[in-house]
Design a protein around this motif. Structure first.
Motif, short mmCIF file in Angstrom:
data_model
loop_
_atom_site.label_atom_id
_atom_site.label_comp_id
_atom_site.label_asym_id
_atom_site.label_seq_id
_atom_site.Cartn_x
_atom_site.Cartn_y
_atom_site.Cartn_z
N TYR A 1 2.94 -3.28 1.63
CA TYR A 1 3.24 -1.97 1.05
C TYR A 1 3.91 -2.15 -0.31
CZ TYR A 1 2.26 0.82 5.23
OH TYR A 1 1.65 1.45 6.28
N ILE A 2 3.45 -1.38 -1.28
CA ILE A 2 4.19 -1.18 -2.52
C ILE A 2 5.00 0.10 -2.36
CG2 ILE A 2 4.00 -0.59 -4.96
CD1 ILE A 2 1.64 -2.40 -5.19
N VAL A 3 6.30 0.04 -2.62
CA VAL A 3 7.16 1.22 -2.48
C VAL A 3 7.82 1.50 -3.83
CG1 VAL A 3 7.57 0.96 -0.02
CG2 VAL A 3 9.05 -0.22 -1.61
N TYR A 4 7.91 2.77 -4.17
CA TYR A 4 8.53 3.17 -5.43
C TYR A 4 8.90 4.64 -5.35
CZ TYR A 4 3.94 5.23 -6.40
OH TYR A 4 2.79 5.97 -6.32
N ILE A 5 9.72 5.08 -6.29
CA ILE A 5 10.10 6.49 -6.37
C ILE A 5 9.36 7.10 -7.55
CG2 ILE A 5 11.97 8.13 -6.73
CD1 ILE A 5 13.85 6.22 -5.37
N GLU A 6 8.50 8.03 -7.24
CA GLU A 6 7.69 8.67 -8.28
C GLU A 6 8.61 9.46 -9.22
OE1 GLU A 6 3.37 10.79 -8.17
OE2 GLU A 6 4.94 11.72 -6.95
N GLY A 7 8.40 9.26 -10.50
CA GLY A 7 9.24 9.94 -11.48
C GLY A 7 10.36 9.09 -12.01
N LEU A 8 10.64 7.97 -11.35
CA LEU A 8 11.67 7.05 -11.83
C LEU A 8 11.08 5.76 -12.37
CD1 LEU A 8 14.57 7.32 -9.19
CD2 LEU A 8 14.28 8.55 -11.35
N CYS A 9 10.09 5.21 -11.69
CA CYS A 9 9.53 3.93 -12.13
C CYS A 9 8.44 4.15 -13.18
CB CYS A 9 8.95 3.17 -10.93
SG CYS A 9 7.40 3.85 -10.31
N GLU A 10 8.14 3.08 -13.89
CA GLU A 10 7.08 3.13 -14.89
C GLU A 10 5.72 3.04 -14.18
OE1 GLU A 10 7.23 3.68 -17.97
OE2 GLU A 10 9.35 3.41 -18.45
N PRO A 11 4.82 4.02 -14.38
CA PRO A 11 3.50 3.99 -13.72
C PRO A 11 2.70 2.74 -14.05
CG PRO A 11 3.92 6.15 -14.71
CD PRO A 11 5.00 5.23 -15.19
N VAL B 1 3.27 0.03 -11.47
CA VAL B 1 2.57 0.31 -10.22
C VAL B 1 1.09 0.02 -10.37
CG1 VAL B 1 2.02 2.10 -8.53
CG2 VAL B 1 4.29 2.05 -9.57
N ARG B 2 0.50 0.43 -11.49
CA ARG B 2 -0.93 0.16 -11.71
C ARG B 2 -1.19 -1.33 -11.81
NH1 ARG B 2 -0.74 4.95 -15.05
NH2 ARG B 2 -0.32 3.67 -16.89
N ASP B 3 -0.29 -2.05 -12.46
CA ASP B 3 -0.44 -3.50 -12.61
C ASP B 3 -0.39 -4.17 -11.24
OD1 ASP B 3 -0.74 -5.93 -13.72
OD2 ASP B 3 1.18 -6.01 -14.74
N LEU B 4 0.60 -3.81 -10.43
CA LEU B 4 0.71 -4.38 -9.09
C LEU B 4 -0.48 -3.99 -8.22
CD1 LEU B 4 4.49 -3.96 -8.18
CD2 LEU B 4 3.23 -6.10 -8.39
N ASP B 5 -0.92 -2.75 -8.35
CA ASP B 5 -2.07 -2.29 -7.56
C ASP B 5 -3.30 -3.13 -7.87
OD1 ASP B 5 -3.47 -0.06 -5.91
OD2 ASP B 5 -4.59 -0.08 -7.79
N GLN B 6 -3.53 -3.42 -9.14
CA GLN B 6 -4.67 -4.25 -9.52
C GLN B 6 -4.54 -5.66 -8.98
OE1 GLN B 6 -7.34 -2.98 -11.10
NE2 GLN B 6 -8.38 -4.96 -10.87
N GLU B 7 -3.32 -6.22 -9.05
CA GLU B 7 -3.10 -7.57 -8.54
C GLU B 7 -3.35 -7.64 -7.04
OE1 GLU B 7 -2.48 -10.24 -10.17
OE2 GLU B 7 -1.86 -9.58 -12.16
N MET B 8 -2.88 -6.63 -6.30
CA MET B 8 -3.06 -6.61 -4.85
C MET B 8 -4.55 -6.52 -4.48
SD MET B 8 -0.14 -6.90 -3.39
CE MET B 8 1.60 -6.73 -3.80
N ARG B 9 -5.28 -5.72 -5.19
CA ARG B 9 -6.70 -5.55 -4.89
C ARG B 9 -7.52 -6.79 -5.25
NH1 ARG B 9 -7.55 -0.28 -3.57
NH2 ARG B 9 -5.97 1.22 -4.27
N ASN B 10 -7.00 -7.59 -6.17
CA ASN B 10 -7.73 -8.79 -6.59
C ASN B 10 -7.40 -10.01 -5.74
OD1 ASN B 10 -9.01 -7.41 -8.65
ND2 ASN B 10 -7.49 -7.98 -10.20
N MET B 11 -6.42 -9.90 -4.83
CA MET B 11 -6.06 -11.05 -3.99
C MET B 11 -7.20 -11.39 -3.04
SD MET B 11 -2.08 -11.28 -2.89
CE MET B 11 -2.01 -9.76 -2.02
N ASP B 12 -7.58 -12.65 -3.01
CA ASP B 12 -8.67 -13.12 -2.14
C ASP B 12 -8.23 -14.43 -1.50
OD1 ASP B 12 -11.03 -13.49 -0.84
OD2 ASP B 12 -12.17 -14.11 -2.62
N LEU B 13 -7.56 -14.32 -0.35
CA LEU B 13 -7.02 -15.48 0.35
C LEU B 13 -7.48 -15.49 1.79
CD1 LEU B 13 -3.31 -15.27 -0.89
CD2 LEU B 13 -5.05 -16.81 -1.73
#
Length: 484
Positions: free
Chosen positions: A176-186, A189-201
């Motif tokens: 899970y990626i957890v964050y508070i919407e409106g406080l963190c830089e989007p 989140v987009r960078d981490l989301d892309q990294e998670m989707r690209n993981m192939d292990l």
């Protein structure tokens, strides 16, 4: 129907290699129903009480059509439990090994799935690696649902968002990626989301797997993530605009972005008075420098610049080293490597004898080495102070990075003197200045210089004065509290 028969055959074929699969068969109104489950990972009491007993009673009831049974299952009237329908035989088996129960109905194109997962998990206990005297004592455990509940208990707001992923071809580990919407830089989140989707292990067995796959700077010894096992630390970081990563099977969370100074802070800094916290922070920073530089400075000065030492002290050092057969550099390397070995031994051996090893290594071996003339007493003192300094650093991986850099600086000090130590220190500092963690400068707010953020770096000012969040983590909502 041939299609349904083929589907059941596909399930049986997929399950052929799984030894601990159990099945129950029922004949309800002339049609066969099959329950398929793995006993070791489900709640057997719930299975019998809420599913198997219901099917037995229905089998003994008056005549009915299978369409009615399917309709009742769809509406939740027959079995009062949430259920889903498998898309295919492969999908059904995939859910089966996760702890779900399959209900197959002959002459039907549907396989119903009920979540009865029951893994063994330990109770929530106190933190073992991030100890505090004042403040919450609870720590994360290996169950991700329990960890999410601990976090939501801290932050009771709908803006706390989560994004779910599955990683590992065979392990199917939930992240899970957890964050508070409106406080963190989007963008983070987009960078981490892309990294998670690209993981192939093949498998993700620890959160360090995730960190290495998403790490931006693989050529640096300094950590790009902050590890923590404390829910209050994660909650406080989310409120600062940072992003957390939770993983099933790991009692630790990751926080991004990080700075050098965030890694030098402890959660207890905010649970005690600002004067005590400020003093401890300055001591911590001082000993971080000592941890990396003290052995190299000692070797460089005693070897190349002895005139910098007061005469009386220099005579003491010379008398202590009079019968030592090794150079100061060799002596320091022997002691440092011995200390690293003792540290690793104390970590790996069982806890009841770990303290004994530390006492034997620090006292008996050190004293015997001095008496045997292998090392000098001042060197033992220097290495001991350096070892103690490395334990003061709150973040383990940052302490490990400084310990690693200690050796090249030691070699520079022993071969080129203070000039080599200074050059090596400038190279390390230059590397830190150019290093970034998910777009955040590693040495912010020192480099770049942002004076308004210094209120929570070297010292901690009183809470009413810290009205804004650090600009290192967020620019979305910088106001932390209203002015009085």
């Amino acid at each position: 129907m041939d299609t349904e028969g083929t589907q059941l055959e596909q399930i049986n074929e997929l399950l052929a290699a799984i030894e601990d699969v159990n099945k129950m068969s029922f004949v309800i109104h002339g049609h066969t129903c099959v329950l398929i489950y793995i006993e070791s990972i489900i709640n057997m009491q719930t299975l019998h009480q809420r599913i198997a007993d219901v099917l037995i009673k229905e089998a003994a009831a008056s005549e009915s059509s299978e369409d009615n049974i399917v309709s009742m299952l769809n509406k939740g009237m027959l079995i009062p439990m949430p259920s889903t329908v498998a898309k295919s035989a492969e999908d059904a088996v995939d859910h089966l090994v996760r702890g779900e129960v399959l209900l197959y109905l002959s002459e039907s194109d549907k396989i119903f799935m009920f979540n009865l997962v029951k893994y063994k998990k330990r109770a929530v206990s106190e933190s073992k690696n991030e100890l505090v005297v004042i403040g919450p004592q609870e720590a994360f455990i290996e169950d991700i649902n329990s960890n999410l509940s601990l976090l939501r208990h801290k932050i009771k707001h709908p803006d706390l968002k989560t994004i779910r992923y599955e990683a590992g071809k065979y392990t199917k580990t939930v992240i899970y990626i957890v964050y508070i919407e409106g406080l963190c830089e989007p963008e983070i989140v987009r960078d981490l989301d892309q990294e998670m989707r690209n993981m192939d292990l093949d498998g993700v067995l620890g959160i360090s797997y995730t960190a290495e796959q998403t790490k931006k700077g693989n050529r640096t010894p300094f950590p790009q993530f902050q590890y923590t096992e404390r829910p209050d630390s994660v909650a406080a970081s989310l409120l600062e605009g940072r992003v957390g990563i939770l993983q099933d099977g790991t009692p630790s969370a990751l926080l991004v972005p990080v700075t050098f100074f965030s890694l030098m802070q402890s959660s207890e800094d905010y649970y005690q008075s600002f004067m005590s916290a400020s003093w401890i922070r300055m001591v911590r920073l001082l000993f971080a420098v000592i941890s990396m530089l003290l052995p190299s400075l000692y070797v460089a000065i005693t070897t190349f610049q002895p005139e910098m030492i007061p005469t009386d002290l220099l005579l003491t050092f010379a008398a202590a080293r009079e019968n030592i057969p090794f150079s100061a550099l060799t002596e320091a390397l022997i002691m440092e490597l011995t200390f690293e070995g003792l540290r690793e031994a104390g970590t790996r051996i069982p806890k009841p004898v770990g303290q004994t090893i530390s006492i034997i290594g620090a006292i008996v071996i050190g004293q015997a080495a001095v008496q045997a003339g292998i090392v000098s007493t001042p060197m033992v003192i220097v290495v001991s102070i350096t070892g103690i300094a490395s334990y003061i650093i709150p973040h383990y991986e940052l302490g490990l990075a400084l310990r690693l850099l200690r050796f090249p600086l030691l070699i520079l000090g022993g071969t080129t003197g203070l000039i080599g130590v200074f050059i090596g220190t400038f190279v390390v500092f230059g590397h830190l200045v150019n290093l970034k963690s998910f777009g955040t400068p590693y040495m912010q707010p020192v480099a770049p210089l942002i004076l308004k953020d210094w209120k929570d770096v070297f010292v901690r000012v009183p809470s009413p004065i810290m009205k804004s969040r650090s600009s290192a983590y967020t620019s979305r909502n910088p106001r932390r509290q209203n002015s009085k």
